[in-house]
Structure formats: structure tokens, C-alpha cells
Design a protein around this motif. Sequence first.
Motif, PDB file in Angstrom:
ATOM      1  N   UNK A   1       0.833  -1.206   0.000  1.00  0.00           N
ATOM      2  CA  UNK A   1       0.000   0.000   0.000  1.00  0.00           C
ATOM      3  C   UNK A   1       0.869   1.257   0.000  1.00  0.00           C
ATOM      4  N   UNK A   2       0.232   2.368  -0.403  1.00  0.00           N
ATOM      5  CA  UNK A   2       0.939   3.656  -0.441  1.00  0.00           C
ATOM      6  C   UNK A   2       0.816   4.322   0.919  1.00  0.00           C
ATOM      7  N   UNK A   3       1.806   4.078   1.751  1.00  0.00           N
ATOM      8  CA  UNK A   3       1.745   4.604   3.114  1.00  0.00           C
ATOM      9  C   UNK A   3       1.747   6.135   3.105  1.00  0.00           C
ATOM     10  N   UNK A   4       2.323   6.725   2.049  1.00  0.00           N
ATOM     11  CA  UNK A   4       2.387   8.196   1.972  1.00  0.00           C
ATOM     12  C   UNK A   4       1.054   8.822   1.579  1.00  0.00           C
ATOM     13  N   UNK A   5       0.108   7.983   1.131  1.00  0.00           N
ATOM     14  CA  UNK A   5      -1.208   8.498   0.716  1.00  0.00           C
ATOM     15  C   UNK A   5      -2.307   7.925   1.584  1.00  0.00           C
ATOM     16  N   UNK A   6      -1.948   7.408   2.747  1.00  0.00           N
ATOM     17  CA  UNK A   6      -2.903   6.675   3.571  1.00  0.00           C
ATOM     18  C   UNK A   6      -3.268   7.414   4.853  1.00  0.00           C
ATOM     19  N   UNK A   7      -3.295   8.742   4.771  1.00  0.00           N
ATOM     20  CA  UNK A   7      -3.745   9.526   5.910  1.00  0.00           C
ATOM     21  C   UNK A   7      -2.848   9.354   7.132  1.00  0.00           C
ATOM     22  N   UNK A   8      -3.459   9.566   8.283  1.00  0.00           N
ATOM     23  CA  UNK A   8      -2.701   9.580   9.535  1.00  0.00           C
ATOM     24  C   UNK A   8      -2.039   8.236   9.832  1.00  0.00           C
ATOM     25  N   UNK A   9      -2.719   7.131   9.519  1.00  0.00           N
ATOM     26  CA  UNK A   9      -2.142   5.815   9.843  1.00  0.00           C
ATOM     27  C   UNK A   9      -0.911   5.544   8.984  1.00  0.00           C
ATOM     28  N   UNK A  10      -0.951   6.015   7.755  1.00  0.00           N
ATOM     29  CA  UNK A  10       0.207   5.885   6.877  1.00  0.00           C
ATOM     30  C   UNK A  10       1.377   6.722   7.385  1.00  0.00           C
ATOM     31  N   UNK A  11       1.061   7.930   7.850  1.00  0.00           N
ATOM     32  CA  UNK A  11       2.110   8.797   8.400  1.00  0.00           C
ATOM     33  C   UNK A  11       2.727   8.163   9.646  1.00  0.00           C
ATOM     34  N   UNK A  12       1.888   7.488  10.459  1.00  0.00           N
ATOM     35  CA  UNK A  12       2.424   6.804  11.643  1.00  0.00           C
ATOM     36  C   UNK A  12       3.489   5.784  11.263  1.00  0.00           C
ATOM     37  N   UNK A  13       3.208   5.060  10.185  1.00  0.00           N
ATOM     38  CA  UNK A  13       4.163   4.042   9.734  1.00  0.00           C
ATOM     39  C   UNK A  13       5.491   4.697   9.326  1.00  0.00           C
ATOM     40  N   UNK A  14       5.382   5.833   8.626  1.00  0.00           N
ATOM     41  CA  UNK A  14       6.603   6.546   8.229  1.00  0.00           C
ATOM     42  C   UNK A  14       7.352   7.079   9.454  1.00  0.00           C
ATOM     43  N   UNK A  15       6.590   7.551  10.427  1.00  0.00           N
ATOM     44  CA  UNK A  15       7.225   8.041  11.658  1.00  0.00           C
ATOM     45  C   UNK A  15       7.962   6.890  12.358  1.00  0.00           C
ATOM     46  N   UNK A  16       7.358   5.710  12.345  1.00  0.00           N
ATOM     47  CA  UNK A  16       8.022   4.543  12.941  1.00  0.00           C
ATOM     48  C   UNK A  16       9.289   4.181  12.168  1.00  0.00           C
TER      49      UNK A  16
END
Lengths: 259, 208
Positions: free
Chosen positions: B185-200
Motif C-alpha cells: 500500500x501507499x503509506x504516503x497516501x494513507x492519511x494519519x495511519x500511513x504517516x504513523x508508519x513513516x514516523x516509525x
Amino acid sequence: MLSKRLIACLDVRNGNLAKSVKFVDTKDIGDPVSKAREYYLDGLDELVFYDITASHEKRGIMLDVVESVASQVFIPLSVGGGVSSVQDATDLRLAGAEKINVNSSAVRNPDLISQCAASIGEQNVVLSMDVQRVEPTAQLPSGYEIVINGGRKPMGIDALEWALRGESLGAGELVINSIDADGTREGYEINLTRMISEAVRIPVIASGGAGEPQHLVDVLTEGRADAALVASMVHFGDYTCSGLKQDLHNAGVRMRMAW
Amino acid sequence: MKPVTVIIDYDAGNLRSVQRACAEVGLEAQISGDAADVARADRIIFPGVGAAGSGMASVRKNGLDRVLLDAFAAGVPILGICLGVQISLDHSEEQDTPTLGLVPGKVRRFQFDNPALKVPHMGWNEVRVTQPHPLLADIEPGQEFYFVHGYYPDPTNKSDVFAVSDYEIEFPCAVGRGNYFGTQFHTEKSGRFGLNLLANFAKWDGTC
């Protein structure tokens, strides 16, 4: 399982929200970026910006709007209006648009679809088609005709044929905008949406006519649409994105309910 | 010296959305297709859309395959996204393409025998975590992410699968091994939950 999508469309002219969009909260007029951010935070699944800037010189302003939205809104962002070349599409993509909508220019020059698909990827090319109901004829067997220039110019092209042609030229998605239903608030054109959605393998977005939540339910179930596009319903403040999604969810339509 | 995060540019799509999402979570990342830059990186993001064959050809042409394998061996945290995941397995059915082999397995095409199923799999779908991973730490049942793809990663070993999703069939959508992790999935286009993954990912040391 894949969820159905709620998509909101914002018309932008010279970098401002178009006056025809009568926002209740007047301080929001003129700021597409804050409106986009508001919808994003309220659970919108995808955003469409339509550039209705008449003058070609001022089109660069749209790129700034897209750039600004793309750095604050982390859902798919689609931009259309006046895209007539691969260069236009590429510029908008670089500014931060995920998907590019082509409409009238593609009717005049169908190769634009395949050229854009080759350049930015099929999944990012959205063919937006304005359709009006007509008496079925040999030339227009489906009873639906393609119109361009904002619905003013009938093209003598059958809508179902055009949808299939668009798919084969490499469009990754279709927006079916019913000119008859648009602005009526009496519901989407279910028959048209279903006919096209059943004929193609790419996702179909229904547009035009939404006035109440049940209209979205109908087009996403009976109409077989993959996504429902709304504008005035949410812009006027009558409904919110999260409220609409809750209504759809309650009606048994699978929606993304956490964000 | 300041740690460097590189988003690999190999002519496979618009990478600025990934860069912007990284910026949103405080991860400053540079976009580069230069093998020397990637070789110096402390953290690598390997995104991409498009076809496996042409994507892999660009990776090879620029010598990025070598530096990615070296970075993997050296323990550098690597995040693959979409095509970036698919290229990380051994082989893709798409254009019958041999790929990097960071994770043993194949990339398969959805069969889509059901004519009512739209191609590709495009939209928001639930991601179910099947085994814990630091990058998926915040994901709870019911959270959906944004997908656009016609092929999916299918690792040989179940132990390399961290999350699954459903589209007619259940398919792996997050795979990983050691310091490599990838999401279909496109974590960069997946709202807040996607951003959480990037932060992790921004704080991940590359261990599980």
C-alpha cells in the motif's frame, strides 16, 4: 475487502474557490487549501480539484494550489480542468497531484489518453466524461451522448462506446458526470452509471445529482459505482464527509470508517 | 555527521509525495538516483509505481541494485513501497522479471476471474497485522490504507509476512526481513495511519 470511496470535488478559478461554490462559512471562500485540509481531517477518501481558470496565463496559479494542498493532505489528490497535453499532466504531477483528469481535450484528441498513460502510468489517468441522455439512435445506441465544453457541445459520440474506448486507450478510471442530473440534487443517473460500470473493468466514479445520503447509497449499490463524487452537498455545509460516510456505513456500504 | 535519508529515484513515478509525507513526520529526505548518494545513506526509501520489468531495468542501469544489496547486507534500514516492494522479492510474474531477492518469494498477478472485480486493486482496504513489527506498532483492526496495484508480493516463508489484506483472495501487503520492510500500500497516501508508519520508520534501527 475494498471500501467504496467518498470523493469531494472543489472548483478552483484563479487560485480561489469558484464563486459558484456558495460556502456557508464565508471566510472559507477563496481558500481551497484550508477546505481541502478540513475534508481530509474529516475522513474524505480522495480529493479532486477542477481548474476552471479561463485565462491560460493564470493557470500557473493552480500549480501553487496543488503544491500547497499536497504538502498538507495525505490522501490521493486528483486534478483536472484544461489538461490538454502530457506536459500539463506532468506539471500537475510534479506539483503533487496523484491522478490527472482529462475531459474535453481527450474527446478532441483521444491520443491524449494513451500519451498520458504512457507517461504517468495508466492508474493515474482519469477519464472524466460529461454525458447527456438522448433518444437512442444508430449512432448513439446506448441513449447517452458525450458533450464537451462544460456540457454545451454535443459530440455525436456514444457514451458507452467512449467509455470502452477510453479504457482501451489506457484510462485507469472513469468519472461519469451526468449533465441531466447535475445540479438537480435529485440523485445520480443510476442507469448510466451501472451500464458503464458493468461494461468496463476499471473503477467508475459517479458524479452529478447528489442531494442526500440515500443517493450515494443507491449509486454505490444499484449503480455499481466504486466511488461517489460530491460537491455542493458538503460545500454548502448541509452534510459533512464523516457524516455521509457514517450514513453509508449504516446503510451497509463498506466505507473506511477510521482515520 | 547528520544522518541522511535517501528516497531512491529510478524513473518510477512521482517521489515528491513520499518526500512530503516524510517531511510531515519530521523525516528530512533527499531524492536521488545516484548510486553514490544511496551508498552513503543511513536510511533508504525505495518507492515506485509502474511495471516491474522497466523498473528493474532502471535500477540495474543506474547501479542501484548493487548498492541496495550492499545496504541490505550492512543493516541499513530500508523501506520499500508498492513497486519498491515487488522488486525486493526474487521474481515477478510481471514481464517475467528477475528481481533483487532481498526477501525470498515471488510477485504474482491477481487472477481476477470474477468479472465484477475491478482491475487494478485501487482504493482503501483494511490491513491486518499477522505478526508484530516495529513499523506496524500503531496499527489496529479496522485501519485502512490506500492501494493501487495489479500484482502482490508472495514471500516463500510465512515468517516474512507481517500483514495481509483481502481482494477476492487474502494477499500479503507488508513483508520484511531483517532491516528491510516493504508495504504494497501507499503509506504516503494513507492519511494519519500511513504517516504513523513513516514516523516509525524514521526511528527504526533495522531490527525486529
